[in-house]
Design an enzyme around this catalytic site. Structure first.
Site, mmCIF file in Angstrom:
data_model
loop_
_atom_site.group_PDB
_atom_site.id
_atom_site.type_symbol
_atom_site.label_atom_id
_atom_site.label_comp_id
_atom_site.label_asym_id
_atom_site.label_seq_id
_atom_site.Cartn_x
_atom_site.Cartn_y
_atom_site.Cartn_z
ATOM 1 N NE ARG A 1 37.525 100.231 11.397
ATOM 2 C CZ ARG A 1 36.804 101.305 11.119
ATOM 3 N NH1 ARG A 1 36.986 101.938 10.020
ATOM 4 N NH2 ARG A 1 35.910 101.752 11.965
ATOM 5 C CB THR A 2 35.829 93.640 12.909
ATOM 6 O OG1 THR A 2 36.778 94.506 13.500
ATOM 7 C CG2 THR A 2 36.201 92.202 13.206
ATOM 8 C CG HIS B 1 39.752 93.031 18.100
ATOM 9 N ND1 HIS B 1 39.531 92.148 17.062
ATOM 10 C CD2 HIS B 1 39.186 94.198 17.710
ATOM 11 C CE1 HIS B 1 38.865 92.778 16.113
ATOM 12 N NE2 HIS B 1 38.651 94.025 16.471
ATOM 13 C CE LYS C 1 12.288 85.971 18.509
ATOM 14 N NZ LYS C 1 12.090 84.890 17.527
ATOM 15 N NE ARG D 1 33.693 93.504 17.305
ATOM 16 C CZ ARG D 1 34.294 94.572 16.778
ATOM 17 N NH1 ARG D 1 33.644 95.707 16.657
ATOM 18 N NH2 ARG D 1 35.549 94.508 16.369
HETATM 19 C C1 NCD Z 1 38.503 98.183 17.564
HETATM 20 C C2 NCD Z 1 37.608 97.327 18.459
HETATM 21 O O1 NCD Z 1 36.483 97.014 18.073
HETATM 22 O O2 NCD Z 1 38.082 96.994 19.534
HETATM 23 N N1 NCD Z 1 37.938 98.383 16.295
HETATM 24 C C3 NCD Z 1 38.204 97.485 15.293
HETATM 25 O O3 NCD Z 1 37.812 96.348 15.349
HETATM 26 N N2 NCD Z 1 38.995 97.894 14.289
HETATM 27 C C4 NCD Z 1 38.939 99.445 18.177
HETATM 28 C C5 NCD Z 1 37.898 100.399 18.676
HETATM 29 O O4 NCD Z 1 36.691 100.175 18.561
HETATM 30 O O5 NCD Z 1 38.308 101.437 19.200
#
Ligand code: NCD
Length: 306
Positions: free
Chosen positions: A51-52, A129, A80, A101
């Site tokens: 999703r993100t 997040h 590396k 991320r």
């Molecule tokens: C969340 C995350 O990555 O923290 N997912 C997301 O970005 N929608 C929640 C999760 O992974 O449980």
């Protein structure tokens, strides 16, 4: 130049403007279709995501911009031994904005300090997040009509769940917020949130173990996945993974206008039979995530559309 590391990087007024912009994008997508022409977004994902990452990419494409990036540490020079500080200097030569991320808490912050382009924290370990929080705030405000005067149940992995930590930080700035923290003993909210955020700001909250007990008083139920990847041993994960399962029967205990949110991915914590309940808002929430990321990209790039 501005980065987004924590939801608190925006004031409440700035957040209101960002959410207004996201609502306008939802209503008038055509108006924004060329706003980022010639601009590039880099997605640097050192940890899995559907999703993100894809919602960031969709957001930039909807704005007429382009995207580049990598989706795992193995396919980048991290394999590396390159540091995030060096990587971001290079990405700064290729793109206009970066969503990152990383499994290590604070890695996007380190990157932002060396970056020549805005960096967005797209999730750092079990810490924060912020763009999920923007998504959650837009969903709540759009579907409930307000961000204050709400009793919010947070259920599941409150220890490792970074979405929960960011959401609490953001919501305490609105009046009349109460939390019901629903978790097993082992997955309780960390003390840096309980003591330093909730207690320190005088925010009312209770901690309970049974979801059924909390259900009737909630305006929002925010379910979370047990964060398998942050456990030190498999045995503990297996014991806790099915601790909460939201079913149709449990939904009968809830208010008629309660909303169920979940950042997704879901594993077993919401039974699929709940998906058809009009109160289940988690798929609509994912759609709001695209609008709010479009609004965020425009804001951080300083692009105004009239
Ligand atoms: C969340 C995350 O990555 O923290 N997912 C997301 O970005 N929608 C929640 C999760 O992974 O449980």
């Amino acid at each position: 130049m501005r980065h987004l590391m924590s939801p608190l990087d925006f004031s409440v007024d700035e957040l209101d403007k960002l959410l207004d912009l996201a609502n306008d994008i939802e209503k008038n997508p055509g108006k924004y279709a060329h706003a980022c022409e010639g601009k590039k977004l880099a997605t640097c994902f050192y940890e899995p995501s559907t999703r993100t990452r894809l919602s960031f990419e969709a957001a930039m494409l909807n704005l007429g911009g382009s995207v580049l990036g990598f989706s795992s540490a193995d396919s980048s020079s991290a394999a590396k031994g390159e540091s995030v500080s060096d990587t971001i200097r290079i990405i700064s030569c290729y793109a206009d904005i970066c969503a990152m991320r990383h499994p290590k808490e604070g890695a996007p912050l380190v990157a932002s300090q060396k970056s020549l382009i805005p960096v967005i924290n797209a999730g750092d370990g079990g810490h924060q997040h912020p763009t999920q929080t923007l998504t959650d705030l837009l969903t709540i405000r759009s579907l409930k009509g307000r961000l204050g005067d709400l009793t919010i149940g947070l259920c599941g992995d409150l220890k490792f769940g970074r979405t929960v930590h960011s959401l609490i930080n953001a919501l305490i700035r609105y009046p009349g917020i109460r939390f019901v923290l629903i978790s097993p003993e082992e997955l309780k909210i960390p003390s840096y949130i309980r003591e330093d955020v909730l207690v320190a700001n005088g925010i009312p909250f209770t901690e309970v173990e049974r979801l059924e007990d909390a259900m009737p008083e909630l305006d929002i139920l925010y379910m979370t996945r047990v964060q398998k990847e942050r456990f030190f041993n498999e045995e503990d994960y297996v014991r806790l993974k099915n601790y909460y399962i939201l079913t149709k029967a449990k939904m009968e205990l809830a208010k008629e206008d309660m909303l169920v949110l979940h950042p997704l991915p879901r594993v077993n914590e919401i039974s699929v039979e709940v998906d058809d309940d009009p109160r289940a808002a988690y798929f609509r929430q994912a759609q709001y995530g695209v609008y709010v990321r479009m609004a965020l990209i425009l804001t951080l790039l300083g692009i105004e559309v009239n």
